[in-house]
Design a protein around this motif. Structure first.
Motif, PDB file in Angstrom:
ATOM      1  N   ASN A 186       1.170  -0.997  -0.220  1.00 54.81           N
ATOM      2  CA  ASN A 186      -0.399   0.084  -0.263  1.00 54.81           C
ATOM      3  C   ASN A 186       1.400   1.122  -0.111  1.00 54.81           C
ATOM      4  OD1 ASN A 186      -1.964  -1.144  -0.089  1.00 54.81           O
ATOM      5  ND2 ASN A 186      -2.964  -1.133   1.821  1.00 54.81           N
ATOM      6  N   ILE A 206       1.688   1.578  -3.694  1.00 51.48           N
ATOM      7  CA  ILE A 206       1.328   2.003  -4.543  1.00 51.48           C
ATOM      8  C   ILE A 206       0.887   3.719  -4.502  1.00 51.48           C
ATOM      9  CG2 ILE A 206      -1.358   1.887  -4.949  1.00 51.48           C
ATOM     10  CD1 ILE A 206      -1.016  -1.181  -4.093  1.00 51.48           C
ATOM     11  N   LYS A 207       1.060   4.198  -2.501  1.00 55.24           N
ATOM     12  CA  LYS A 207       0.267   5.862  -2.553  1.00 55.24           C
ATOM     13  C   LYS A 207       2.061   6.512  -2.987  1.00 55.24           C
ATOM     14  CE  LYS A 207      -0.371   9.161   1.489  1.00 55.24           C
ATOM     15  NZ  LYS A 207      -0.210   8.835   2.782  1.00 55.24           N
ATOM     16  N   THR A 215       1.217   6.469  -7.158  1.00 53.30           N
ATOM     17  CA  THR A 215       0.669   7.257  -7.248  1.00 53.30           C
ATOM     18  C   THR A 215       0.907   8.788  -7.625  1.00 53.30           C
ATOM     19  OG1 THR A 215      -0.796   6.154  -6.231  1.00 53.30           O
ATOM     20  CG2 THR A 215      -1.875   7.489  -7.248  1.00 53.30           C
ATOM     21  N   ALA A 216       1.541   9.202  -6.198  1.00 54.88           N
ATOM     22  CA  ALA A 216       2.063  10.361  -6.383  1.00 54.88           C
ATOM     23  C   ALA A 216       3.186  11.039  -7.555  1.00 54.88           C
ATOM     24  CB  ALA A 216       2.616  10.444  -4.525  1.00 54.88           C
ATOM     25  N   GLU A 217       4.154   9.786  -7.625  1.00 53.12           N
ATOM     26  CA  GLU A 217       5.018   9.900  -8.718  1.00 53.12           C
ATOM     27  C   GLU A 217       4.207  10.165 -10.281  1.00 53.12           C
ATOM     28  OE1 GLU A 217       8.725   7.961 -10.670  1.00 53.12           O
ATOM     29  OE2 GLU A 217       7.812   7.178  -8.930  1.00 53.12           O
ATOM     30  N   ASN A 218       3.127   8.719 -10.570  1.00 55.52           N
ATOM     31  CA  ASN A 218       2.017   9.069 -12.008  1.00 55.52           C
ATOM     32  C   ASN A 218       1.468  10.337 -11.511  1.00 55.52           C
ATOM     33  OD1 ASN A 218       1.506   8.352 -13.886  1.00 55.52           O
ATOM     34  ND2 ASN A 218      -0.561   7.047 -12.562  1.00 55.52           N
ATOM     35  N   LYS A 219       1.128  11.278 -10.787  1.00 53.26           N
ATOM     36  CA  LYS A 219       0.452  12.655 -10.163  1.00 53.26           C
ATOM     37  C   LYS A 219       1.547  13.770 -11.028  1.00 53.26           C
ATOM     38  CE  LYS A 219      -2.660  15.212  -7.915  1.00 53.26           C
ATOM     39  NZ  LYS A 219      -3.420  15.653  -6.356  1.00 53.26           N
ATOM     40  N   LYS A 242       2.666  13.668 -14.626  1.00 51.41           N
ATOM     41  CA  LYS A 242       1.142  13.377 -15.632  1.00 51.41           C
ATOM     42  C   LYS A 242       1.157  15.168 -15.709  1.00 51.41           C
ATOM     43  CE  LYS A 242      -1.724   9.870 -15.171  1.00 51.41           C
ATOM     44  NZ  LYS A 242      -3.241   9.319 -15.320  1.00 51.41           N
TER      45      LYS A 242
END
Length: 93
Positions: free
Chosen positions: A69, A72-73, A76-80, A83
């Motif tokens: 988890n 994943i967090k 997700t932050a890196e992906n944001k 983007k």
């Protein structure tokens, strides 16, 4: 189908699970109620040892889940972030 009994309780179970019932202390009986195969329940020490093993495995799985988890967090932050960087580069062109 096989008839099993433990105490005053009689059940008719599938042949595939008879071994499991024998391990839980049930005995296989015939149509007249005569015992054919006696089951043997786990003793207390064995049951407690198995419980400790299950709890240890459960703890290890909980730790692995927490790590997953967290990863994943972070992803997700890196992906944001990526983007938003890509969006700002696209608008600058």
């Amino acid at each position: 189908m096989t008839r099993v009994k433990r105490g005053g309780r009689e059940l008719i179970v599938d042949d595939a699970v008879v071994t499991e019932y024998l391990g839980n202390g049930y005995s296989v009986i015939d149509d007249r109620g005569k015992e054919i195969t006696r089951g043997k329940a786990l003793d207390y020490a064995t049951a407690m040892r198995e419980l400790a093993e299950v709890k240890a495995h459960d703890t290890a799985l909980a730790i692995a889940l927490d790590e997953a988890n967290a990863k994943i967090k972070a992803l997700t932050a890196e992906n944001k972030k990526l983007k938003s960087t890509a969006k700002s580069e696209k608008t600058n062109e």
